[in-house]
Design an enzyme around this catalytic site. Structure first.
Site, mmCIF file in Angstrom:
data_model
loop_
_atom_site.group_PDB
_atom_site.id
_atom_site.type_symbol
_atom_site.label_atom_id
_atom_site.label_comp_id
_atom_site.label_asym_id
_atom_site.label_seq_id
_atom_site.Cartn_x
_atom_site.Cartn_y
_atom_site.Cartn_z
ATOM 1 N N ARG A 51 0.669 -1.274 -0.060
ATOM 2 C CA ARG A 51 -0.075 -0.033 -0.052
ATOM 3 C C ARG A 51 0.941 1.203 0.236
ATOM 4 O O ARG A 51 0.481 2.178 -0.743
ATOM 5 C CB ARG A 51 -1.108 0.010 1.180
ATOM 6 N N THR A 52 1.884 1.357 0.827
ATOM 7 C CA THR A 52 2.508 2.564 0.866
ATOM 8 C C THR A 52 3.304 2.938 -0.276
ATOM 9 O O THR A 52 3.206 4.232 -0.693
ATOM 10 C CB THR A 52 3.443 2.545 2.293
ATOM 11 N N LYS A 80 26.370 -3.907 -1.973
ATOM 12 C CA LYS A 80 27.491 -3.646 -2.144
ATOM 13 C C LYS A 80 28.060 -2.825 -0.705
ATOM 14 O O LYS A 80 29.497 -2.535 -0.788
ATOM 15 C CB LYS A 80 27.898 -2.701 -3.375
ATOM 16 N N ARG A 101 11.429 4.160 3.073
ATOM 17 C CA ARG A 101 11.177 3.030 4.068
ATOM 18 C C ARG A 101 12.162 2.028 4.238
ATOM 19 O O ARG A 101 13.011 1.869 3.632
ATOM 20 C CB ARG A 101 9.994 2.082 3.549
ATOM 21 N N HIS A 129 5.629 6.111 11.319
ATOM 22 C CA HIS A 129 4.849 5.917 10.121
ATOM 23 C C HIS A 129 3.912 7.140 9.696
ATOM 24 O O HIS A 129 2.622 6.705 9.563
ATOM 25 C CB HIS A 129 4.092 4.516 10.040
HETATM 26 C C1 NCD Z 1 1.923 -1.147 8.031
HETATM 27 C C2 NCD Z 1 3.427 -0.862 8.129
HETATM 28 O O1 NCD Z 1 4.017 -1.078 6.869
HETATM 29 O O2 NCD Z 1 3.792 -0.566 9.274
HETATM 30 N N1 NCD Z 1 1.412 -1.279 6.670
HETATM 31 C C3 NCD Z 1 1.207 -0.032 5.886
HETATM 32 O O3 NCD Z 1 2.252 0.635 5.898
HETATM 33 N N2 NCD Z 1 -0.074 0.166 5.621
HETATM 34 C C4 NCD Z 1 1.498 -2.237 9.101
HETATM 35 C C5 NCD Z 1 2.003 -3.226 8.811
HETATM 36 O O4 NCD Z 1 3.306 -3.708 8.176
HETATM 37 O O5 NCD Z 1 1.380 -4.320 9.716
#
Ligand code: NCD
Length: 369
Positions: A51-52, A80, A101, A129
């Site tokens: 999703r993100t 590397k 991320r 997040h």
């Molecule tokens: C979450 C995350 O990556 O922290 N997912 C997201 O970004 N929608 C929650 C999860 O991974 O459980």
């Protein structure tokens, strides 16, 4: 607003401005805009995501811009041995904005120190997040019509579930009552609870009684046990399935309540609950694109809006952060930076006979000096 790494660095007015910008994007998210033509978003994902990453890319495309990046750091020079600093210095030559991320706590802040372009924290280990939190706030506000004074029940892995800490801290200015339901060992990190209670004056209750908590919930926010953050499978199996929101739990909830989940889910929300009109986790995803369109447009200065934030400066101390998951542990060239805790807290700690306390600027861990 230069970067977007931590929602709690914004004032309450700032958060409201971000939400107003996101609300304006809701009707525009389907048809698209021509605001970001020629602008490039780099998505650097060192951890898995559906999703993100896709919603950041969708948001940039809907704004009329373009995207590049990697969805798996194993296909980049990271294998590397390239440092985060050098990868950042590289990518900022190719893109106008970065969404990162990373498994290390504080990685997005570290990245922002080396980037000549805005950096968005798309999840830094078990820490925060904030873009998920913005869409969570947008969902709650849109679906319940308000953010002030809500009873919010956080369920599941509150220790490593970055969305839970992130939401708890961002809701604090809206004076919620937070009820935390977590298996033993997966409670909200102690430094987050202290910060909520002492610095932000938030009512935080901890219980193991999910049924009782569900009865008072305006919003039940469920999180997945973050198996990937456990050091052993046995430890994971001990807590797996501890709390499940099923039809029986949902039946206890008030009629106008919301059941949210950042997704992906495993077994913590039973599939039978999907039919319940209060289950809004699929609708929640729908808010991800407008929320991220607003962030990109604001950071790229494509829409005029002042977003008040707080300047948080770090002080260099010759003291390594004790958190092994802190970005300073894996990116060793980073200097240890801390912020002293506020006077009010200091006097409380003094009463408790404690020494002066500092908070790591990257991961928010507290140390006594
Ligand atoms: C979450 C995350 O990556 O922290 N997912 C997201 O970004 N929608 C929650 C999860 O991974 O459980």
């Amino acid at each position: 607003m230069r970067h977007f790494v931590d929602l709690s660095r914004f004032t309450k007015e700032g958060v409201k401005e971000l939400l107003a910008a996101a609300e304006e994007m809701v009707p525009r998210a389907r048809d698209g805009l021509d605001l970001a033509r020629g602008k490039i978003l780099a998505t650097l994902f060192y951890e898995p995501s559906t999703r993100t990453r896709l919603s950041f890319e969708a948001a940039m495309l809907r704004l009329g811009g373009s995207c590049l990046g990697f969805a798996d750091a194993r296909a980049s020079s990271v294998v590397k041995g390239e440092s985060l600093a050098d990868t950042t210095r590289t990518v900022d030559k190719y893109a106008d904005i970065i969404a990162l991320r990373h498994p290390a706590e504080g990685a997005a802040l570290a990245c922002s120190f080396y980037a000549g372009v805005p950096v968005i924290n798309a999840g830094d280990g078990g820490h925060l997040h904030p873009s998920q939190t913005l869409l969570d706030l947008l969902t709650i506000k849109s679906e319940l019509g308000r953010l002030e004074g809500l009873n919010v029940v956080l369920v599941g892995d509150l220790r490593y579930g970055r969305t839970a800490s992130s939401l708890a801290l961002a809701l604090a200015p809206f004076k919620p009552r937070l009820v935390c339901v977590a298996p033993e060992g997966l409670e909200l990190p102690p430094h987050v609870v202290r910060r909520l209670r002492l610095e932000l004056g938030t009512a935080v209750e901890e219980t193991t009684d999910l049924a009782e908590a569900a009865r008072v919930a305006d919003c039940l926010y469920v999180t997945r046990i973050q198996q990937e953050r456990f050091f052993s499978t046995d430890d994971y199996l001990k807590v797996k399935g501890s709390y499940v929101v099923d039809r029986r739990v949902a039946a206890l909830m008030p009629p106008g309540a919301l059941i949210l989940h950042p997704l992906p889910r495993r077994d913590e929300v039973a599939v039978e609950v999907d039919e319940d009109p209060r289950a809004r986790y699929f609708a929640q995803m729908h808010y991800g694109v407008p929320a991220r369109m607003a962030l990109l447009a604001l950071l790229l200065r494509l829409i005029p809006r002042e977003v008040p934030s707080r300047e948080v400066k770090g002080e260099e101390l010759a003291l390594p952060c004790p958190n092994p998951r802190c970005v300073t542990a894996s990116e060793e060239y980073l200097k240890s930076l801390y912020t002293p805790l506020l006077d009010r807290e200091e006097s409380l700690f003094a009463e408790l006979g404690e020494r002066k306390r500092y908070r790591c600027l990257y991961c928010d861990y507290e140390v006594a000096v």
